[in-house]
Structures are given as C-alpha cells and as structure tokens.
Motif scaffolding. Structure first.
Motif, PDB file in Angstrom:
ATOM      1  N   GLY A  16      -9.346  51.810  49.057  1.00 35.09           N
ATOM      2  CA  GLY A  16      -8.326  52.056  48.061  1.00 35.09           C
ATOM      3  C   GLY A  16      -6.917  52.024  48.609  1.00 35.09           C
ATOM      4  O   GLY A  16      -5.949  51.942  47.845  1.00 35.09           O
ATOM      5  N   SER A  17      -6.787  52.079  49.949  1.00 36.78           N
ATOM      6  CA  SER A  17      -5.455  52.022  50.568  1.00 36.78           C
ATOM      7  C   SER A  17      -4.839  50.640  50.367  1.00 36.78           C
ATOM      8  O   SER A  17      -5.549  49.637  50.263  1.00 36.78           O
ATOM      9  N   LYS A  18      -3.510  50.593  50.320  1.00 37.32           N
ATOM     10  CA  LYS A  18      -2.791  49.339  50.158  1.00 37.32           C
ATOM     11  C   LYS A  18      -1.595  49.315  51.089  1.00 37.32           C
ATOM     12  O   LYS A  18      -1.135  50.358  51.544  1.00 37.32           O
ATOM     13  N   GLY A  19      -1.100  48.091  51.372  1.00 32.71           N
ATOM     14  CA  GLY A  19       0.152  47.983  52.100  1.00 32.71           C
ATOM     15  C   GLY A  19       0.061  47.274  53.431  1.00 32.71           C
ATOM     16  O   GLY A  19      -0.960  46.678  53.794  1.00 32.71           O
ATOM     17  N   ALA A  20       1.168  47.358  54.173  1.00 33.63           N
ATOM     18  CA  ALA A  20       1.314  46.618  55.427  1.00 33.63           C
ATOM     19  C   ALA A  20       0.311  47.080  56.485  1.00 33.63           C
ATOM     20  O   ALA A  20      -0.170  46.275  57.290  1.00 33.63           O
ATOM     21  N   LYS A  21       0.001  48.371  56.509  1.00 29.67           N
ATOM     22  CA  LYS A  21      -0.938  48.895  57.504  1.00 29.67           C
ATOM     23  C   LYS A  21      -2.331  48.315  57.288  1.00 29.67           C
ATOM     24  O   LYS A  21      -3.039  47.989  58.249  1.00 29.67           O
TER      25      LYS A  21
ATOM     26  N   ARG B  27      -6.176  42.351  62.551  1.00 22.59           N
ATOM     27  CA  ARG B  27      -6.772  42.736  63.844  1.00 22.59           C
ATOM     28  C   ARG B  27      -8.289  42.546  63.818  1.00 22.59           C
ATOM     29  O   ARG B  27      -8.885  42.064  64.784  1.00 22.59           O
ATOM     30  N   LEU B  28      -8.918  42.911  62.712  1.00 23.28           N
ATOM     31  CA  LEU B  28     -10.365  42.705  62.586  1.00 23.28           C
ATOM     32  C   LEU B  28     -10.701  41.218  62.594  1.00 23.28           C
ATOM     33  O   LEU B  28     -11.744  40.812  63.125  1.00 23.28           O
ATOM     34  N   ARG B  29      -9.823  40.413  62.017  1.00 20.45           N
ATOM     35  CA  ARG B  29     -10.042  38.968  62.018  1.00 20.45           C
ATOM     36  C   ARG B  29      -9.987  38.407  63.433  1.00 20.45           C
ATOM     37  O   ARG B  29     -10.723  37.477  63.776  1.00 20.45           O
ATOM     38  N   LYS B  30      -9.131  38.945  64.270  1.00 27.69           N
ATOM     39  CA  LYS B  30      -9.061  38.513  65.668  1.00 27.69           C
ATOM     40  C   LYS B  30     -10.397  38.734  66.380  1.00 27.69           C
ATOM     41  O   LYS B  30     -10.748  37.996  67.308  1.00 27.69           O
ATOM     42  N   LEU B  31     -11.137  39.755  65.954  1.00 22.55           N
ATOM     43  CA  LEU B  31     -12.438  40.059  66.544  1.00 22.55           C
ATOM     44  C   LEU B  31     -13.576  39.392  65.784  1.00 22.55           C
ATOM     45  O   LEU B  31     -14.746  39.685  66.024  1.00 22.55           O
ATOM     46  N   GLN B  32     -13.216  38.505  64.832  1.00 20.45           N
ATOM     47  CA  GLN B  32     -14.184  37.767  64.004  1.00 20.45           C
ATOM     48  C   GLN B  32     -15.064  38.714  63.185  1.00 20.45           C
ATOM     49  O   GLN B  32     -16.242  38.448  62.939  1.00 20.45           O
ATOM     50  N   LEU B  33     -14.466  39.812  62.744  1.00 25.51           N
ATOM     51  CA  LEU B  33     -15.182  40.779  61.921  1.00 25.51           C
ATOM     52  C   LEU B  33     -14.695  40.766  60.470  1.00 25.51           C
ATOM     53  O   LEU B  33     -15.257  41.448  59.621  1.00 25.51           O
ATOM     54  N   PHE B  34     -13.639  39.998  60.200  1.00 24.64           N
ATOM     55  CA  PHE B  34     -13.084  39.873  58.853  1.00 24.64           C
ATOM     56  C   PHE B  34     -12.885  38.388  58.604  1.00 24.64           C
ATOM     57  O   PHE B  34     -12.035  37.758  59.241  1.00 24.64           O
ATOM     58  N   ASP B  35     -13.673  37.809  57.685  1.00 30.36           N
ATOM     59  CA  ASP B  35     -13.697  36.350  57.533  1.00 30.36           C
ATOM     60  C   ASP B  35     -12.752  35.832  56.457  1.00 30.36           C
ATOM     61  O   ASP B  35     -12.887  34.700  55.995  1.00 30.36           O
ATOM     62  N   ARG B  36     -11.768  36.661  56.068  1.00 30.22           N
ATOM     63  CA  ARG B  36     -10.791  36.219  55.081  1.00 30.22           C
ATOM     64  C   ARG B  36      -9.387  36.426  55.637  1.00 30.22           C
ATOM     65  O   ARG B  36      -9.212  37.041  56.687  1.00 30.22           O
ATOM     66  N   ASN B  37      -8.422  35.929  54.922  1.00 30.86           N
ATOM     67  CA  ASN B  37      -7.044  36.195  55.312  1.00 30.86           C
ATOM     68  C   ASN B  37      -6.626  37.571  54.803  1.00 30.86           C
ATOM     69  O   ASN B  37      -7.151  38.040  53.788  1.00 30.86           O
ATOM     70  N   PRO B  38      -5.696  38.222  55.491  1.00 32.78           N
ATOM     71  CA  PRO B  38      -5.272  39.558  55.064  1.00 32.78           C
ATOM     72  C   PRO B  38      -4.735  39.570  53.641  1.00 32.78           C
ATOM     73  O   PRO B  38      -4.009  38.668  53.225  1.00 32.78           O
ATOM     74  N   THR B  39      -5.103  40.618  52.914  1.00 31.71           N
ATOM     75  CA  THR B  39      -4.659  40.777  51.532  1.00 31.71           C
ATOM     76  C   THR B  39      -3.810  42.031  51.332  1.00 31.71           C
ATOM     77  O   THR B  39      -3.085  42.135  50.350  1.00 31.71           O
ATOM     78  N   GLY B  40      -3.942  42.990  52.250  1.00 35.00           N
ATOM     79  CA  GLY B  40      -3.214  44.248  52.098  1.00 35.00           C
ATOM     80  C   GLY B  40      -3.922  45.251  51.211  1.00 35.00           C
ATOM     81  O   GLY B  40      -3.380  46.323  50.936  1.00 35.00           O
ATOM     82  N   PHE B  41      -5.154  44.942  50.774  1.00 33.14           N
ATOM     83  CA  PHE B  41      -5.921  45.880  49.953  1.00 33.14           C
ATOM     84  C   PHE B  41      -7.229  46.221  50.654  1.00 33.14           C
ATOM     85  O   PHE B  41      -7.962  45.334  51.091  1.00 33.14           O
ATOM     86  N   TYR B  42      -7.521  47.497  50.739  1.00 32.70           N
ATOM     87  CA  TYR B  42      -8.713  48.003  51.433  1.00 32.70           C
ATOM     88  C   TYR B  42      -9.850  48.092  50.416  1.00 32.70           C
ATOM     89  O   TYR B  42      -9.994  49.085  49.708  1.00 32.70           O
ATOM     90  N   GLY B  43     -10.652  47.035  50.357  1.00 36.06           N
ATOM     91  CA  GLY B  43     -11.763  46.980  49.414  1.00 36.06           C
ATOM     92  C   GLY B  43     -13.105  46.965  50.127  1.00 36.06           C
ATOM     93  O   GLY B  43     -13.206  47.292  51.314  1.00 36.06           O
ATOM     94  N   PRO B  44     -14.174  46.559  49.422  1.00 35.47           N
ATOM     95  CA  PRO B  44     -15.516  46.546  50.003  1.00 35.47           C
ATOM     96  C   PRO B  44     -15.656  45.663  51.238  1.00 35.47           C
ATOM     97  O   PRO B  44     -16.387  46.013  52.173  1.00 35.47           O
ATOM     98  N   VAL B  45     -14.977  44.507  51.247  1.00 28.54           N
ATOM     99  CA  VAL B  45     -15.074  43.611  52.403  1.00 28.54           C
ATOM    100  C   VAL B  45     -14.467  44.266  53.643  1.00 28.54           C
ATOM    101  O   VAL B  45     -15.033  44.219  54.734  1.00 28.54           O
ATOM    102  N   THR B  46     -13.317  44.902  53.467  1.00 28.78           N
ATOM    103  CA  THR B  46     -12.670  45.593  54.588  1.00 28.78           C
ATOM    104  C   THR B  46     -13.525  46.764  55.061  1.00 28.78           C
ATOM    105  O   THR B  46     -13.667  46.995  56.266  1.00 28.78           O
ATOM    106  N   THR B  47     -14.095  47.501  54.126  1.00 30.62           N
ATOM    107  CA  THR B  47     -14.967  48.628  54.473  1.00 30.62           C
ATOM    108  C   THR B  47     -16.135  48.158  55.330  1.00 30.62           C
ATOM    109  O   THR B  47     -16.479  48.780  56.348  1.00 30.62           O
TER     110      THR B  47
END
Length: 253
Positions: A51-56, A63-83
């Motif tokens: 539910g968090s939003k923003g630059a952080k 950072r997670l994408r650098k570790l190949q743990l996030f397969d999308r581009n940053p959106t700034g919204f903390y949803g199920p994929v980020t979780t």
C-alpha cells in the motif's frame, strides 16, 4: 493522727500505637501515583509495506530488479508483485518471509545493490526492454520486440529512445522479420478502417508504426489490425521526425 492529703499523680500521657518512624503509606501513595509502563520501540521497525507509494518504493523496486527479483520496471506502488519480490529477497537472506520491508531488510538490500540511476528509477517503457536483436545494432534501426512489447530506436548500436507498443490480434497479426521504412505519413487515415494513424511509418504493405489514441485510452485491452501501435504521442512524434525512409524495422519475438 492527722491524715495528710497527698496530691494525686498526674495522668500518664498515652503513647501512640503507631511509632513516629512508621511511614505514612496512605499519604505517599496519594502523592506518588503509579507510572504507566514505558513502551519500547520495536527492534526492527517497518520501513515500507503493501500500500506504500512514492520514491522510496520506486527505489526498492529498482534495487530488487538489480538482483533479478523484480521483473518489471519501477512503478512507485507497493502491490502484490513487490510483496512477492520482497519475500523472495528475505528468503534469500535467511529472514522471515513477511513481504514487508523492515529496517534490517532495507539495510541488507542497500548493502547488496548500488543506488539506482534516474533511468533505472524512471525507465522509458512500462516493461523492461528486451535484449535487442543483433540486426538492430548496426545502422539505423527500429527494434520492435513482441516479447517485451517495446520499440527501441537504435543508431549504430546507441539507444536513442524507447516506448511501449502493442500489436495485431490473432486474426490480423503483425508480421515478423526485417523490413525498412517505405514511406512516412504525418496525418494518415486508414482507407480500410477509416481510423486516424498519426505519425505513420509504413514498413510492410499496409502495416505501420503509428500513434494510437485507442492504445492510449485502453492500454493492452485492445489490439491493432496488424500495425505497431504506440501510446505515447510525444515520443512517436519525436521518433517520426528522426526516422528516414529506408531505415531498418526489425520485428521479432
């Protein structure tokens, strides 16, 4: 004998039943009310959560994408994929897989990744660019990936711009292969479907790369009649001004 009257002894003073030194417990209990127990801060406070939003959050995703743990581009919204990605990182570090970023998890992630660049934080496309086809890395080439649904404009291997695209449906698929820009039409209107095709770059018969207002409004819910639709009007306008007749168009999976 004369009886002499003797004055009576003075009455003895009554001693208090409570010694002088005894504490006055009632008075002290009234003057010193009981203090509530002190609350201690959590040892590992939460930094970011669903539910968090923003630059952080955008930085977390990059950072997670650098570790190949996030397969999308940053959106700034903390949803199920980020979780799910945070949970995977926690598991890798031997932490409890809560999916919530605590101070300890953020410190561990920061120690294992560099600060993302602005391009990594604000990429030009919704999904990450696909690895370019080798044919795109020489000369002037419009590199169109069906896998990542992106168009990348290369000049001698240098990436100049990129944008989101969509393709034709199963009934009118966008052809794959190596083509070239046959002609350009700034304010084109389809003679078959009577629909606008602004900034059209024709590369294979009636198929062209062009701006689509429908794509801009509906996203990937729709499809083209075989053309490569672009939803960012400013980007396709800038690309249209740079592309020349004869430039390569490579469409691949």
């Amino acid at each position: 004998m004369t009886k002499t009257s003797v004055p009576p002894e003075p009455p003895s003073e009554k001693r208090s039943e409570v010694p002088d030194s005894a504490p006055d417990t009632d008075a002290k209990s009234q003057s010193r009310p009981e203090q509530p127990p002190k609350r201690t801060a959590p040892a590992d406070p939460v930094v970011l959560a669903a539910g968090s939003k923003g630059a952080k959050v955008r930085e977390l995703q990059a950072r997670l994408r650098k570790l190949q743990l996030f397969d999308r581009n940053p959106t700034g919204f903390y949803g199920p994929v980020t979780t799910s990605s945070v949970r995977a990182f926690q598991s890798r570090q031997g932490m409890e897989g809560t999916g919530t970023v605590t101070s300890r998890a953020w410190t561990a992630l920061s120690a294992r990744t560099n600060m993302p660049s602005r391009t990594e934080l604000y990429p030009p496309t919704t999904r990450p660019l696909d690895a370019p086809d080798p044919r795109c890395l020489t000369g002037r080439a419009l590199c169109v990936s069906k896998k990542s649904r992106t168009l990348a404009w290369y000049v001698n291997g240098d990436l100049r711009s990129a944008m989101d695209v969509r393709f034709g449906s199963a009934y009118s698929p966008t052809r794959e292969g190596k083509f070239s820009v046959g002609f350009k039409s700034r304010d084109h209107v389809s003679t078959i479907y009577d629909t606008p095709m602004p900034y059209a770059l024709f590369f294979s018969g009636g198929q062209a790369i062009h701006y689509s207002a429908d794509f801009a409004a509906r996203g990937y819910q729709g499809a083209s009649h075989g053309c490569v639709n672009v939803r960012d009007k400013k980007k396709i306008a800038a690309l249209f001004a740079q592309v020349r007749k004869g430039d390569k168009v490579v469409v691949y999976k």
